[in-house]
Design a protein around this motif. Structure first.
Motif, short mmCIF file in Angstrom:
data_model
loop_
_atom_site.label_atom_id
_atom_site.label_comp_id
_atom_site.label_asym_id
_atom_site.label_seq_id
_atom_site.Cartn_x
_atom_site.Cartn_y
_atom_site.Cartn_z
N ALA A 35 0.82 -1.21 0.00
CA ALA A 35 0.00 0.00 0.00
C ALA A 35 0.85 1.26 0.00
N GLY A 36 2.01 1.23 0.62
CA GLY A 36 2.87 2.41 0.68
C GLY A 36 3.29 2.89 -0.70
N ARG A 37 3.70 1.96 -1.55
CA ARG A 37 4.11 2.33 -2.90
C ARG A 37 2.93 2.82 -3.73
N ALA A 38 1.79 2.19 -3.53
CA ALA A 38 0.59 2.61 -4.27
C ALA A 38 0.16 4.02 -3.86
N VAL A 39 0.22 4.31 -2.57
CA VAL A 39 -0.15 5.65 -2.09
C VAL A 39 0.84 6.68 -2.62
N ASN A 40 2.13 6.36 -2.64
CA ASN A 40 3.13 7.28 -3.17
C ASN A 40 2.85 7.60 -4.64
N ALA A 41 2.51 6.59 -5.42
CA ALA A 41 2.18 6.81 -6.83
C ALA A 41 0.92 7.65 -6.97
N MET A 42 -0.06 7.38 -6.12
CA MET A 42 -1.31 8.14 -6.15
C MET A 42 -1.06 9.61 -5.83
N VAL A 43 -0.27 9.88 -4.83
CA VAL A 43 0.05 11.26 -4.44
C VAL A 43 0.79 11.97 -5.56
N ALA A 44 1.75 11.30 -6.19
CA ALA A 44 2.51 11.91 -7.27
C ALA A 44 1.60 12.26 -8.45
N LEU A 45 0.69 11.36 -8.81
CA LEU A 45 -0.24 11.64 -9.90
C LEU A 45 -1.18 12.79 -9.54
N TYR A 46 -1.67 12.79 -8.32
CA TYR A 46 -2.58 13.85 -7.86
C TYR A 46 -1.88 15.21 -7.90
N GLN A 47 -0.67 15.28 -7.44
CA GLN A 47 0.07 16.54 -7.45
C GLN A 47 0.35 17.01 -8.87
#
Length: 79
Positions: free
Chosen positions: A56-68
């Protein structure tokens, strides 16, 4: 905790631009987490892509990067 579902939109009537982008985290059958990305014109089904991550940590990091990245392009949270 970070939300598991983000729906953002970019609306510019002068340019006839009505776009949406949605990010969702979902557990997969193998113990990992999938990031579902959906995008397109508001009112259509749009396109989608699924990226799989080990945890989940890597998925959340990717999600945050895309959102930003989308925020920089003018997308805002949908109302």
């Amino acid at each position: 905790m970070f939300p598991e579902d983000i729906h953002i939109e970019r609306v510019n009537p002068e340019a006839n631009m009505y776009r949406f982008y949605r990010l969702r985290l979902m557990p997969d059958l193998f113990g990992g987490v999938s990031l579902l990305r959906e995008w397109g014109r508001i009112g259509t089904q749009g396109r989608h892509r699924i990226d799989c991550f080990e945890n989940a940590g890597r998925a959340v990091n990717a999600m945050v990067a895309l959102y930003q990245a989308k925020q920089k392009r003018g997308y805002e949270l949908a109302r």
